[in-house]
Write a protein that holds these residues in place. Sequence first.
Motif: not given
Length: 123
Positions: A17-37
Amino acid sequence: DVELRESGGGSVQAGGSLSLSCSASGYAYSPYCMGWFRQAPGKEREGVAAIDTDGGTNYADSVKGRFTISKDNSKNTLYLEMNSLKPEDTAMYYCAAGGRLSLTLQSRWYNYWGQGTQVTVSS
């Protein structure tokens, strides 16, 4: 400027198992869909998982039941929990944000991308 920064990649044996994280800055985080590719050498980038503003999720068939996408709005962080990893999961994994189509796994619908984190699964 919008910045997405992935972390948590590494090397693991099949079944691990592995866990990935993605921190976001300078961005209106909540209103948008996010994803992993992910993108393996010589292959096209493929959508792995997406999460919408209400916490709804969508997964590629190849990872259903093994991967879990989640987010913490208070921390502006997106996560990908990966279990029962297989050698075919080996790829560079990218965080994407600003998805203009809810729960899409098509990369063309996302505005912002991280630099990627490598995941290597050995047999």
